[in-house]
Design a protein around this motif. Sequence first.
Motif, short mmCIF file in Angstrom:
data_model
loop_
_atom_site.label_atom_id
_atom_site.label_comp_id
_atom_site.label_asym_id
_atom_site.label_seq_id
_atom_site.Cartn_x
_atom_site.Cartn_y
_atom_site.Cartn_z
N VAL A 1 -0.40 -24.80 3.29
CA VAL A 1 0.88 -24.88 2.59
C VAL A 1 1.27 -23.51 2.05
O VAL A 1 2.41 -23.06 2.19
N ILE A 2 0.31 -22.83 1.41
CA ILE A 2 0.59 -21.51 0.83
C ILE A 2 0.96 -20.51 1.91
O ILE A 2 1.88 -19.71 1.75
N LEU B 1 13.36 -27.48 -10.36
CA LEU B 1 12.71 -27.15 -11.63
C LEU B 1 11.52 -26.21 -11.40
O LEU B 1 11.31 -25.25 -12.14
N LEU B 2 10.74 -26.48 -10.34
CA LEU B 2 9.59 -25.63 -10.03
C LEU B 2 10.05 -24.22 -9.65
O LEU B 2 9.41 -23.23 -10.02
N ASN B 3 11.17 -24.14 -8.93
CA ASN B 3 11.71 -22.82 -8.58
C ASN B 3 12.09 -22.03 -9.83
O ASN B 3 11.87 -20.82 -9.91
N PRO C 1 7.46 -19.97 -4.20
CA PRO C 1 6.95 -18.59 -4.22
C PRO C 1 7.33 -17.87 -5.51
O PRO C 1 8.37 -18.15 -6.12
N LEU C 2 6.46 -16.96 -5.93
CA LEU C 2 6.77 -16.06 -7.04
C LEU C 2 7.26 -14.76 -6.42
O LEU C 2 6.49 -14.02 -5.80
N VAL C 3 8.55 -14.50 -6.55
CA VAL C 3 9.17 -13.35 -5.89
C VAL C 3 9.54 -12.30 -6.93
O VAL C 3 10.21 -12.61 -7.92
N ARG C 4 9.09 -11.08 -6.69
CA ARG C 4 9.40 -9.96 -7.59
C ARG C 4 9.79 -8.76 -6.74
O ARG C 4 9.03 -8.33 -5.87
N LEU D 1 8.79 -24.97 -0.63
CA LEU D 1 8.48 -26.03 0.34
C LEU D 1 8.30 -27.35 -0.41
O LEU D 1 7.68 -27.39 -1.47
N LEU D 2 8.86 -28.42 0.16
CA LEU D 2 8.74 -29.77 -0.42
C LEU D 2 8.37 -30.75 0.68
O LEU D 2 9.00 -30.78 1.74
N SER D 3 7.32 -31.52 0.42
CA SER D 3 6.94 -32.61 1.34
C SER D 3 6.84 -33.88 0.51
O SER D 3 5.97 -34.00 -0.36
#
Length: 464
Positions: free
Chosen positions: A10-11, A79-81, A50-53, A21-23
């Motif tokens: 998944v990662i 919410l997770l995003n 993802p943690l995007v920087r 990603l959502l399943s």
Amino acid sequence: RERLALSRSVIREVFRRREALLSTDMGADARFDPTRTAARGEIKSVMCAPLVRDGRVIGVIQLDTRARSRAFTRGDLDLLNAVALQCAIAIGNARAYKRRQEYSRNLVYLARAMQRLSSSLDRERICRDTVKASCSLLGCTKGSLLLRSEPGGPLQLVYAVGMSREVVRRVRGRPAGERFAQRVVDTGEPLLVTRLSELGSGECPPPDPEQAGRYATESFVIVPIFASGDPAAGRGRTIGALCVTDKISRGVFHGNDQELLQILASQAGAALTNAELYEKATVDTLTRVYVRRHFMQQLEEAVANARYGGGGAPLSLILIDIDHFKSVNDVHGHLAGDAVLRTVGRLLKREVRTGMICGRYGGEEFCLLGPGLDAEAAASVAERLRGVIAAHEFRVPGGLGLRRTASFGVAQHLPGESASALIARADRALYEAKREGRNRVVIASERPPSGRHRSPASEPESPR
């Protein structure tokens, strides 16, 4: 183990797609390995963000549930995003703060290292301190400093950290740096390599069998050393290169590392330039011992210290004269005479005790200053030097081997005695050694001689 393998898949998918990603039903989701049925049976739903920087994925947040009646929804993923965005900002800020702290500490260390370099006029010490400071500054296990043997000449290894003694002994004194270091010196541009394997075949020289297995990583930095110490201004010639590799963390080098290393190399270049100028002003170009003017300054300081604050420590002076030196020039020529003088200077520097000061008094005369030595100890040093010179075969132009001896006059500083009076007694002792047959050591009496002492050229040749 099955669940861990599923999490990794998944990662990897999130890293590859750079999006969340959502399943909602893992058992029916065709995006994942169908062999992981056991894990799918346990996990009902999964979502990953993802943690995007700065446009780069620096991490991933993954949540999963086994509740059959509860699957994650699109709202949960939004919410997770949002949480992932805040986490990425917080992690990025923490890393930036840590980098700033580390950079500030490095700047403090760099300032201290530069101060040490600027306060030294000893070439060997400057080279040693530069390499050690480079490794400490950037957290490396290996570093080296290479200098041109002469303007436009080949590079030679001067000092290294992290290399075995066998390697240093094999490389030192030989032309080195035909690979990357030579390129840096030729172009005057620094070289930062994160991974050697990423260089093109045209950029990467063929492997060196002698270096196989010597390095733990493929990342390194090489910066040029300029004589002026100011590469930005474009002044001064390139005199060498400073190299570091193998971070303790096994990480790669970055731009900040190159910047810090170049600052240190610039200071090293300025220090080496000052040391070179100091050497030209104080060291005799032929014999490589101190010129008379500088030796006399050292003598005056030592005598003043002995007279006013020496704490009772003895001080002795040794004057040395090569026997029948004039005949070398007359019979074999001045090049042969220069060869003899050069060799005597080398023998004196090699054989004298640590802390003694060696100079050229004039012509074929040399002088040694022995802080902490009384007359007997100084005479013992002189006797050993006399034997070394007498046993040495002096090779002169044309391949001829000459034998020469030397005479020695030794005097210990007396309470309240001036430097000129000390020289006069040592000079008189040297004259007595000549008159008694040469190739011997004579200790001066404690009674100062009457009249002025002679200069090196004032006596006739016969007793010389």
